[in-house]
Design a protein around this motif. Structure first.
Motif, PDB file in Angstrom:
ATOM      1  N   LEU A  20       0.990  -1.098   0.008  1.00 61.59           N
ATOM      2  CA  LEU A  20       0.120   0.049  -0.100  1.00 61.59           C
ATOM      3  C   LEU A  20       0.850   1.238   0.143  1.00 61.59           C
ATOM      4  O   LEU A  20       0.500   2.304  -0.690  1.00 61.59           O
ATOM      5  N   ALA A  21       2.010   1.286   0.908  1.00 59.93           N
ATOM      6  CA  ALA A  21       2.800   2.272   1.044  1.00 59.93           C
ATOM      7  C   ALA A  21       3.360   2.485  -0.277  1.00 59.93           C
ATOM      8  O   ALA A  21       3.524   3.753  -0.795  1.00 59.93           O
ATOM      9  N   LEU A  92      -2.123   5.017   4.954  1.00 56.69           N
ATOM     10  CA  LEU A  92      -0.898   5.579   4.562  1.00 56.69           C
ATOM     11  C   LEU A  92      -1.257   7.239   5.099  1.00 56.69           C
ATOM     12  O   LEU A  92      -2.131   7.754   4.357  1.00 56.69           O
ATOM     13  N   VAL A  93      -0.312   7.928   5.636  1.00 51.37           N
ATOM     14  CA  VAL A  93      -0.530   9.156   6.092  1.00 51.37           C
ATOM     15  C   VAL A  93       0.606  10.136   5.499  1.00 51.37           C
ATOM     16  O   VAL A  93       1.693   9.807   5.746  1.00 51.37           O
ATOM     17  N   ASP A  94       0.379  11.013   4.892  1.00 49.48           N
ATOM     18  CA  ASP A  94       1.244  11.923   4.513  1.00 49.48           C
ATOM     19  C   ASP A  94       0.909  13.548   5.160  1.00 49.48           C
ATOM     20  O   ASP A  94      -0.027  14.137   4.762  1.00 49.48           O
ATOM     21  N   PHE A  95       1.567  13.672   6.112  1.00 46.76           N
ATOM     22  CA  PHE A  95       1.204  14.825   7.164  1.00 46.76           C
ATOM     23  C   PHE A  95       2.611  15.639   7.062  1.00 46.76           C
ATOM     24  O   PHE A  95       3.675  15.311   7.511  1.00 46.76           O
ATOM     25  N   ASP A  96       2.499  17.229   6.631  1.00 49.58           N
ATOM     26  CA  ASP A  96       3.253  18.026   6.786  1.00 49.58           C
ATOM     27  C   ASP A  96       2.869  19.483   7.143  1.00 49.58           C
ATOM     28  O   ASP A  96       2.674  20.230   6.104  1.00 49.58           O
ATOM     29  N   ARG A 114       4.758  14.534  13.824  1.00 48.02           N
ATOM     30  CA  ARG A 114       4.657  15.998  13.542  1.00 48.02           C
ATOM     31  C   ARG A 114       4.875  16.348  12.030  1.00 48.02           C
ATOM     32  O   ARG A 114       4.664  17.297  11.654  1.00 48.02           O
ATOM     33  N   GLY A 115       5.443  15.649  11.372  1.00 50.64           N
ATOM     34  CA  GLY A 115       5.592  15.657   9.848  1.00 50.64           C
ATOM     35  C   GLY A 115       6.463  14.735   9.205  1.00 50.64           C
ATOM     36  O   GLY A 115       7.535  14.632   9.136  1.00 50.64           O
ATOM     37  N   THR A 116       5.714  13.760   8.352  1.00 55.69           N
ATOM     38  CA  THR A 116       6.245  12.671   7.485  1.00 55.69           C
ATOM     39  C   THR A 116       5.233  11.897   6.785  1.00 55.69           C
ATOM     40  O   THR A 116       4.174  12.498   6.886  1.00 55.69           O
ATOM     41  N   ARG A 117       5.720  10.890   6.374  1.00 56.46           N
ATOM     42  CA  ARG A 117       5.061   9.995   5.688  1.00 56.46           C
ATOM     43  C   ARG A 117       5.038   8.523   6.009  1.00 56.46           C
ATOM     44  O   ARG A 117       6.326   7.969   6.045  1.00 56.46           O
ATOM     45  N   TRP A 118       3.860   7.923   6.361  1.00 54.96           N
ATOM     46  CA  TRP A 118       4.158   6.786   7.034  1.00 54.96           C
ATOM     47  C   TRP A 118       2.799   5.812   6.882  1.00 54.96           C
ATOM     48  O   TRP A 118       1.878   6.311   6.853  1.00 54.96           O
ATOM     49  N   VAL A 119       2.920   4.559   7.292  1.00 61.95           N
ATOM     50  CA  VAL A 119       1.602   3.700   7.082  1.00 61.95           C
ATOM     51  C   VAL A 119       1.697   2.890   8.392  1.00 61.95           C
ATOM     52  O   VAL A 119       2.512   2.678   9.078  1.00 61.95           O
ATOM     53  N   VAL A 120       0.363   2.816   8.688  1.00 58.92           N
ATOM     54  CA  VAL A 120      -0.070   2.139  10.007  1.00 58.92           C
ATOM     55  C   VAL A 120      -0.829   0.808   9.363  1.00 58.92           C
ATOM     56  O   VAL A 120      -1.896   1.257   8.782  1.00 58.92           O
ATOM     57  N   ASP A 121      -0.756  -0.435  10.037  1.00 56.92           N
ATOM     58  CA  ASP A 121      -1.665  -1.505   9.594  1.00 56.92           C
ATOM     59  C   ASP A 121      -2.069  -2.071  10.804  1.00 56.92           C
ATOM     60  O   ASP A 121      -1.280  -2.481  11.907  1.00 56.92           O
ATOM     61  N   ALA A 122      -3.494  -1.959  11.343  1.00 57.65           N
ATOM     62  CA  ALA A 122      -3.673  -2.372  12.574  1.00 57.65           C
ATOM     63  C   ALA A 122      -4.908  -3.765  12.501  1.00 57.65           C
ATOM     64  O   ALA A 122      -5.301  -3.696  11.642  1.00 57.65           O
ATOM     65  N   GLY A 123      -4.490  -4.352  13.352  1.00 56.51           N
ATOM     66  CA  GLY A 123      -5.328  -5.756  13.557  1.00 56.51           C
ATOM     67  C   GLY A 123      -5.357  -6.114  15.185  1.00 56.51           C
ATOM     68  O   GLY A 123      -5.170  -5.324  15.902  1.00 56.51           O
ATOM     69  N   ALA A 124      -6.380  -6.869  15.406  1.00 49.86           N
ATOM     70  CA  ALA A 124      -6.750  -7.392  16.931  1.00 49.86           C
ATOM     71  C   ALA A 124      -5.389  -7.568  17.622  1.00 49.86           C
ATOM     72  O   ALA A 124      -5.486  -7.085  18.660  1.00 49.86           O
ATOM     73  N   ALA A 125      -4.694  -8.306  16.894  1.00 48.61           N
ATOM     74  CA  ALA A 125      -3.373  -8.914  17.805  1.00 48.61           C
ATOM     75  C   ALA A 125      -2.314  -8.027  17.451  1.00 48.61           C
ATOM     76  O   ALA A 125      -1.238  -8.412  18.354  1.00 48.61           O
ATOM     77  N   ALA A 126      -2.031  -7.334  16.503  1.00 45.86           N
ATOM     78  CA  ALA A 126      -0.687  -6.610  16.237  1.00 45.86           C
ATOM     79  C   ALA A 126      -0.986  -5.107  15.517  1.00 45.86           C
ATOM     80  O   ALA A 126      -1.716  -5.031  14.830  1.00 45.86           O
ATOM     81  N   THR A 127      -0.124  -4.578  15.609  1.00 43.64           N
ATOM     82  CA  THR A 127      -0.050  -2.942  15.005  1.00 43.64           C
ATOM     83  C   THR A 127       1.338  -3.113  14.118  1.00 43.64           C
ATOM     84  O   THR A 127       2.255  -3.333  14.686  1.00 43.64           O
ATOM     85  N   ALA A 128       1.437  -2.774  12.799  1.00 44.72           N
ATOM     86  CA  ALA A 128       2.763  -2.708  12.282  1.00 44.72           C
ATOM     87  C   ALA A 128       2.700  -0.974  11.683  1.00 44.72           C
ATOM     88  O   ALA A 128       1.859  -0.741  11.140  1.00 44.72           O
ATOM     89  N   VAL A 129       3.833  -0.511  11.729  1.00 44.18           N
ATOM     90  CA  VAL A 129       4.216   0.767  11.481  1.00 44.18           C
ATOM     91  C   VAL A 129       5.339   0.645  10.430  1.00 44.18           C
ATOM     92  O   VAL A 129       6.457   0.208  10.838  1.00 44.18           O
ATOM     93  N   PHE A 130       5.095   1.272   9.309  1.00 42.75           N
ATOM     94  CA  PHE A 130       6.468   1.710   8.149  1.00 42.75           C
ATOM     95  C   PHE A 130       6.408   3.121   7.905  1.00 42.75           C
ATOM     96  O   PHE A 130       5.510   3.709   7.546  1.00 42.75           O
ATOM     97  N   VAL A 131       7.682   3.619   8.088  1.00 41.63           N
ATOM     98  CA  VAL A 131       7.863   4.997   7.800  1.00 41.63           C
ATOM     99  C   VAL A 131       8.334   5.125   6.447  1.00 41.63           C
ATOM    100  O   VAL A 131       9.432   4.459   6.077  1.00 41.63           O
ATOM    101  N   VAL A 132       7.947   5.970   5.554  1.00 41.17           N
ATOM    102  CA  VAL A 132       8.495   6.088   4.329  1.00 41.17           C
ATOM    103  C   VAL A 132       9.372   7.397   4.348  1.00 41.17           C
ATOM    104  O   VAL A 132      10.420   7.423   3.832  1.00 41.17           O
TER     105      VAL A 132
END
Length: 144
Positions: A20-21, A92-96, A114-132
């Motif tokens: 997705l990212a 996918l968040v693009d926040f500047d 505070r200012g970046t581009r990143w992805v968060v994938d949420a599930g009941a058991a885990a959360t994954a974060v990927f910073v672009v």
């Protein structure tokens, strides 16, 4: 001395978040309105596709998988979206926006930026974060 084998289940959704990212970063991800089309302070844009892009004003877009369960809110009451409750799915968040913050709350974690581009994938058991691009602070959510 032998090390014990880690038998925890592997979160197989992380590759989907990375895809997705990558697609969003390359500008190849089609988007459009969903059932939750209008969110406070943000408007959906683009043709229909596997994800929805919300334009939340200058320097701020959120791309979510169409099947995601989420709510955008204005926690500080200033009229702009500053919090996303992501219960299931990917974003996918693009926040500047210098001087302002945005956070995603998942069942297991809080990811703030505070200012970046990143992805968060949420599930009941885990959360994954990927910073672009940039830096993201991630912490365990109380009770999560």
């Amino acid at each position: 001395m032998r090390r014990p084998i880690d038998r925890r289940p592997i979160d197989r959704r992380l590759p989907a978040a990375l895809i997705l990212a990558g697609l969003a970063f390359a500008g190849l991800l089609a988007a459009g309105p969903s059932a939750s089309a209008q969110q406070p302070g943000c408007t959906p844009s683009g043709p229909s596709g596997p994800a929805v892009v919300f334009d939340c004003g200058a320097g701020f877009t959120i791309t979510v998988e169409r099947e995601s369960s989420f709510v955008l809110s204005d926690a500080d009451g200033d009229g702009g979206v500053d919090t996303m409750e992501l219960n299931r799915g990917g974003a996918l968040v693009d926040f500047d926006r210098p001087g302002t913050t945005f956070q995603i709350l998942t069942p297991r974690a809080v990811a703030s930026v505070r200012g970046t581009r990143w992805v968060v994938d949420a599930g009941a058991a885990a959360t994954a974060v990927f910073v672009v691009r940039g830096a993201v602070a991630v912490r365990r959510r109380a009770g999560g």
